[in-house]
Design a protein around this motif. Structure first.
Motif, PDB file in Angstrom:
ATOM      1  N   ALA A 273       0.925  -1.135   0.169  1.00 39.43           N
ATOM      2  CA  ALA A 273      -0.087   0.065  -0.028  1.00 39.43           C
ATOM      3  C   ALA A 273       0.890   1.237   0.020  1.00 39.43           C
ATOM      4  CB  ALA A 273      -0.957  -0.010   0.997  1.00 39.43           C
ATOM      5  N   ALA A 274       2.191   1.130   0.570  1.00 36.13           N
ATOM      6  CA  ALA A 274       2.883   2.436   0.899  1.00 36.13           C
ATOM      7  C   ALA A 274       3.562   2.692  -0.497  1.00 36.13           C
ATOM      8  CB  ALA A 274       4.035   2.089   1.683  1.00 36.13           C
ATOM      9  N   LYS A 339       6.757  13.529   4.401  1.00 40.24           N
ATOM     10  CA  LYS A 339       5.844  13.121   5.645  1.00 40.24           C
ATOM     11  C   LYS A 339       4.508  13.436   5.695  1.00 40.24           C
ATOM     12  CE  LYS A 339       9.680  12.764   8.922  1.00 40.24           C
ATOM     13  NZ  LYS A 339      10.166  13.083  10.436  1.00 40.24           N
ATOM     14  N   VAL A 340       4.048  14.535   4.691  1.00 41.43           N
ATOM     15  CA  VAL A 340       2.707  15.057   4.816  1.00 41.43           C
ATOM     16  C   VAL A 340       1.871  14.401   3.511  1.00 41.43           C
ATOM     17  CG1 VAL A 340       1.316  17.194   4.346  1.00 41.43           C
ATOM     18  CG2 VAL A 340       3.659  17.004   5.687  1.00 41.43           C
ATOM     19  N   LEU A 341       2.602  14.211   2.480  1.00 42.93           N
ATOM     20  CA  LEU A 341       1.769  13.778   1.191  1.00 42.93           C
ATOM     21  C   LEU A 341       1.147  12.600   1.437  1.00 42.93           C
ATOM     22  CD1 LEU A 341       4.147  15.143  -1.514  1.00 42.93           C
ATOM     23  CD2 LEU A 341       1.904  16.107  -0.829  1.00 42.93           C
ATOM     24  N   ILE A 363       6.594   4.099   5.722  1.00 45.92           N
ATOM     25  CA  ILE A 363       7.185   3.397   4.749  1.00 45.92           C
ATOM     26  C   ILE A 363       7.113   4.537   3.288  1.00 45.92           C
ATOM     27  CG2 ILE A 363       7.263   1.457   2.829  1.00 45.92           C
ATOM     28  CD1 ILE A 363       6.362  -0.030   5.111  1.00 45.92           C
ATOM     29  N   ALA A 364       5.844   5.145   3.125  1.00 45.37           N
ATOM     30  CA  ALA A 364       5.574   5.947   2.147  1.00 45.37           C
ATOM     31  C   ALA A 364       6.327   6.968   2.186  1.00 45.37           C
ATOM     32  CB  ALA A 364       4.211   6.209   1.890  1.00 45.37           C
ATOM     33  N   SER A 365       6.631   7.685   3.133  1.00 48.74           N
ATOM     34  CA  SER A 365       7.488   8.903   3.474  1.00 48.74           C
ATOM     35  C   SER A 365       8.886   8.631   3.106  1.00 48.74           C
ATOM     36  CB  SER A 365       7.677   9.371   5.153  1.00 48.74           C
ATOM     37  OG  SER A 365       6.083   9.486   5.453  1.00 48.74           O
ATOM     38  N   LEU A 369      11.524  10.184  -0.615  1.00 46.99           N
ATOM     39  CA  LEU A 369      12.753  10.661  -0.463  1.00 46.99           C
ATOM     40  C   LEU A 369      13.467  10.044  -1.669  1.00 46.99           C
ATOM     41  CD1 LEU A 369      13.782  10.811   3.380  1.00 46.99           C
ATOM     42  CD2 LEU A 369      13.167  12.597   1.749  1.00 46.99           C
ATOM     43  N   ALA A 370      13.358   8.800  -1.908  1.00 48.19           N
ATOM     44  CA  ALA A 370      13.975   7.887  -3.100  1.00 48.19           C
ATOM     45  C   ALA A 370      13.425   8.741  -4.229  1.00 48.19           C
ATOM     46  CB  ALA A 370      13.604   6.707  -3.073  1.00 48.19           C
ATOM     47  N   ALA A 371      12.165   9.147  -4.624  1.00 42.58           N
ATOM     48  CA  ALA A 371      11.386   9.412  -5.518  1.00 42.58           C
ATOM     49  C   ALA A 371      12.254  10.962  -5.849  1.00 42.58           C
ATOM     50  CB  ALA A 371      10.145   9.517  -5.449  1.00 42.58           C
TER      51      ALA A 371
END
Length: 467
Positions: A273-274, A339-341, A363-365, A369-371
């Motif tokens: 999901a992340a 961290k917000v998006l 995890i998504a946060s 950063l990688a993106a």
């Protein structure tokens, strides 16, 4: 280098690319709306959309990639004032896109059993199957729409596909709200409701774009009185010779992002999901770069028709430069708001799934950063591909994309994406490696070809002067 000779093209390039960007963002917005609305149902439902869309995105990449063959051919014919050639390119492209759309839908139906042997969570697969049926069928109108869109882009009428996409998104949002949650007396259909909304909106999108083009004097003669089954083998071969490698280029890139979804699924539904959240957000910025890629394809195709290769190179370099500037802005946004998006996609007030929600957001946060890191390389590689398609150079770029994504990127993702290694972050390190390799190699390819063409152009002029 005089910087102004490149920056003076920014306004025209943005005017040409902006409607394409908004139109492409519209496609992504359909997925964004599905993800946000379905995300309110829970992590399992969001993971199911991710898994279902991973199959659709692979098929979609082939269809959209193939349809790009229409644009440089129409752009070249438009510059040459050759109506017959332009209409032939559009008609044969429309026929091939329709056939391809039906074929890809049938292939998706046959591919469904793969979900059961991919080591994905059973509850996710159970929800993904019915979602895939309807979204898969929506590929047929979507790829037919792409034929009209690429034709419209080739005539530099880039705003009309944007209008069609905006209408489709409005319809999709309304239908999603009604059908996912069962509002105003409509049945509560969950994921299937999201898929049905997507299908209906895409059918309307095709007819609306056709209607808009029919009303435009420049396009009317092209999109009316189309003898779709009166075909010539030469033009079919020309479109296939450009379209098939272009389809494979997009397939190789989309497939590695799809592999990232599948690899994330082996880590569990929360990492999956992340991954979907980070992938959806990064695809938004990719569509901005794709708009510039289409602008490069159109303008390079125009200059190829004029045989003005010095101007062709200058214009393309200007678009590369603009793409890098916009990519840096995107990277800063991702880094600053990482961290917000992700919180947009989840229900932070749901106490039952609170633990899962926190893990998904964390995890998504990290993945954002990688993106942020690969924004520049992602922009450069897709704009370079557009410029090379404008030159109708597709075979070597296809090999470059394969080596970059599957010879370099995927092994990194597979090795470092294991749970005992770096997990989700390791998967995205492979994406960084693949995109960066593609960007460097594709730029070198364009640089080599244009210098070679300019050399021949200069030689021909000097020989004429001697005569």
């Amino acid at each position: 280098m005089v910087l102004s000779q490149y920056t003076k093209e920014f306004k025209y390039n943005l005017n040409l690319a902006a409607p394409v960007m908004l139109g492409m963002l519209g496609h992504t917005f359909v997925s964004l709306v599905d993800n946000i609305m379905v995300g309110q149902l829970g992590a399992t439902e969001l993971a199911a959309v991710s898994l279902g869309n991973s199959f659709v995105f692979i098929a979609m990449s082939l269809g959209i990639g193939f349809s790009t063959a229409i644009t440089p051919l129409v752009a070249e014919a438009d510059t040459e004032k050759n109506f017959k050639k332009g209409k032939s390119a559009f008609k044969h492209g429309l026929f091939l896109c329709t056939v391809l759309g039906i074929f890809l839908f049938l292939m998706l139906l046959l591919a469904k059993p793969l979900m059961y042997i991919m080591d994905q969570p059973e509850e996710v697969v159970a929800l993904a199957i019915p979602y895939l049926d309807l979204v898969g069928f929506s590929l047929i109108p979507l790829i037919i729409y792409q034929a009209f869109k690429q034709f419209s882009d080739g005539l530099s009428l880039t705003k009309y596909p944007m209008y069609a996409t905006i209408l489709a998104n409005i319809i999709n949002v309304v239908l999603n709200y009604l059908l996912i949650f069962g509002k105003f007396g409509f049945p509560e259909m969950g994921l299937v409701g999201a898929a049905l909304g997507t299908l209906i909106s895409r059918v309307i999108m095709v007819f609306f774009l056709w209607w808009l083009l029919r009303a435009r004097e420049k396009a009317k003669a092209y999109v009316t009185n189309i003898k779709i089954f009166v075909l010539e083998s030469k033009m079919l071969k020309t479109i296939i010779s450009i379209g098939f490698p272009s389809a494979m280029q997009m397939f190789f890139e989309v497939a590695i992002f799809t592999a990232a979804i599948w690899l994330s699924g082996t880590l569990g539904q929360n990492p999956q999901a992340a991954n979907q959240i980070a992938l959806n957000l990064s695809s938004m910025t990719f569509m901005v770069a794709t708009g510039l890629s289409v602008a490069a394809m159109i303008r390079v195709g125009n200059q190829k028709g004029l045989q003005n290769f010095t101007e062709l190179r200058r214009i393309a370099m200007s678009i590369f430069f603009l793409g890098i500037i916009l990519a840096v802005i995107s990277a800063l946004l991702f880094a600053g708001l990482h961290k917000v998006l992700p919180t947009i996609y989840v229900n932070l007030d749901d106490p039952i799934n609170a633990v899962d929600t926190r893990e998904v957001v964390a995890i998504a946060s990290t993945l954002l950063l990688a993106a942020a890191i690969f924004q520049i390389s992602d922009s450069l590689q897709v704009v370079a591909l557009g410029a090379l398609r404008g030159l109708q150079d597709v075979k070597i770029p296809t090999l470059i994309t394969f080596v970059s994504y599957w010879g370099i990127g995927f092994p990194v993702s597979y090795y470092f994406g294991k749970e005992e290694m770096l997990g989700s972050l390791g998967i995205w390190l492979g994406l960084i490696a693949g995109l960066t390799s593609a960007a460097i190699l594709l730029y070198f390819r364009f640089d080599y070809l244009t210098k070679k063409l300019i050399k021949f152009e200069t030689t021909d002029v000097s020989q004429l002067d001697k005569q």
